[in-house]
Design a protein around this motif. Structure first.
Motif, short mmCIF file in Angstrom:
data_model
loop_
_atom_site.label_atom_id
_atom_site.label_comp_id
_atom_site.label_asym_id
_atom_site.label_seq_id
_atom_site.Cartn_x
_atom_site.Cartn_y
_atom_site.Cartn_z
N ALA A 48 -4.94 22.12 -3.40
CA ALA A 48 -4.06 22.90 -2.53
C ALA A 48 -3.07 23.72 -3.35
N ILE A 49 -2.51 23.11 -4.39
CA ILE A 49 -1.59 23.84 -5.27
C ILE A 49 -2.33 24.98 -5.96
N LEU A 50 -3.52 24.69 -6.47
CA LEU A 50 -4.33 25.72 -7.12
C LEU A 50 -4.61 26.87 -6.16
N ASN A 51 -5.02 26.56 -4.95
CA ASN A 51 -5.33 27.59 -3.95
C ASN A 51 -4.10 28.42 -3.60
N PHE A 52 -2.94 27.78 -3.50
CA PHE A 52 -1.73 28.51 -3.16
C PHE A 52 -1.35 29.46 -4.30
N ARG A 53 -1.50 29.00 -5.53
CA ARG A 53 -1.23 29.87 -6.68
C ARG A 53 -2.23 31.04 -6.72
N LEU A 54 -3.49 30.75 -6.45
CA LEU A 54 -4.48 31.83 -6.41
C LEU A 54 -4.17 32.83 -5.31
N LEU A 55 -3.71 32.35 -4.17
CA LEU A 55 -3.32 33.24 -3.07
C LEU A 55 -2.16 34.15 -3.49
N ALA A 56 -1.17 33.58 -4.16
CA ALA A 56 -0.02 34.37 -4.61
C ALA A 56 -0.46 35.45 -5.59
N ILE A 57 -1.32 35.09 -6.52
CA ILE A 57 -1.82 36.06 -7.51
C ILE A 57 -2.62 37.15 -6.82
N ARG A 81 -11.70 31.12 -2.64
CA ARG A 81 -10.84 29.98 -2.33
C ARG A 81 -11.49 29.04 -1.33
N MET A 82 -12.19 29.59 -0.34
CA MET A 82 -12.87 28.75 0.64
C MET A 82 -14.06 28.02 0.01
N PHE A 83 -14.74 28.65 -0.95
CA PHE A 83 -15.81 27.99 -1.68
C PHE A 83 -15.25 26.80 -2.47
N ILE A 84 -14.09 26.98 -3.07
CA ILE A 84 -13.44 25.89 -3.81
C ILE A 84 -13.14 24.73 -2.86
N VAL A 85 -12.60 25.04 -1.68
CA VAL A 85 -12.29 23.99 -0.70
C VAL A 85 -13.57 23.28 -0.26
N ALA A 86 -14.63 24.04 0.00
CA ALA A 86 -15.90 23.43 0.40
C ALA A 86 -16.45 22.53 -0.70
N ALA A 87 -16.35 22.96 -1.95
CA ALA A 87 -16.82 22.15 -3.08
C ALA A 87 -16.01 20.86 -3.19
N VAL A 88 -14.71 20.95 -2.96
CA VAL A 88 -13.84 19.77 -3.03
C VAL A 88 -14.21 18.78 -1.93
N VAL A 89 -14.42 19.26 -0.73
CA VAL A 89 -14.80 18.38 0.38
C VAL A 89 -16.17 17.77 0.10
N PHE A 90 -17.09 18.55 -0.43
CA PHE A 90 -18.43 18.05 -0.77
C PHE A 90 -18.34 16.93 -1.81
N VAL A 91 -17.56 17.16 -2.86
CA VAL A 91 -17.39 16.14 -3.90
C VAL A 91 -16.77 14.88 -3.30
#
Length: 129
Positions: A48-57, A81-91
């Motif tokens: 979530a922190i990573l995604n928020f930083r990526l969103l800001a950038i 970012r959504m692919f990252i979230v999907a990968a995290v949920v999959f893992v």
């Protein structure tokens, strides 16, 4: 990154860490195996922190582009970012040591922290008026 944006990202990141600790403590009270939930919350919170930083950038870079290019750039970054979230949920689903609910609680921590921050700020500003 702009200083104000960096400060906001840092504040939200700190809030996510506090949220993760609170959820971890609650999991000790209500769960028989809290370590799996805590691992899920930590895993989800880090992403979530990573995604928020990526969103800001992404938003800072998109401002410099023309409207069409900014929309395309933002859309592609959103999909990443959504692919990252999907990968995290999959893992999380595949790994028996990480609780899926804990991971989801960590992933939604950004929204919860921003909502609580906004709620606190609005209450403080009402008292000042």
């Amino acid at each position: 990154m702009d200083i104000k944006v960096q400060q906001e990202v840092n504040e939200v990141s700190k809030g996510i860490c506090v949220y993760a600790v609170i959820v971890g403590l609650i999991s000790f009270i209500i769960s028989k195996e809290p370590i799996h939930i805590i691992l899920g919350v930590v895993f989800g919170s880090i992403i979530a922190i990573l995604n928020f930083r990526l969103l800001a950038i992404t938003m800072e870079k998109a401002v410099d582009y023309s409207p069409g290019k900014a929309q395309a750039y933002s859309g592609i970054r959103y999909l990443i970012r959504m692919f990252i979230v999907a990968a995290v949920v999959f893992v999380s689903v595949k790994n028996p040591n990480i609780n899926v609910i804990g991971t989801v609680l960590g992933l939604i921590s950004t929204q919860i922290v921003i909502f609580i921050k906004k709620l606190i700020i609005s209450r403080i500003s009402r008292k000042e008026v």
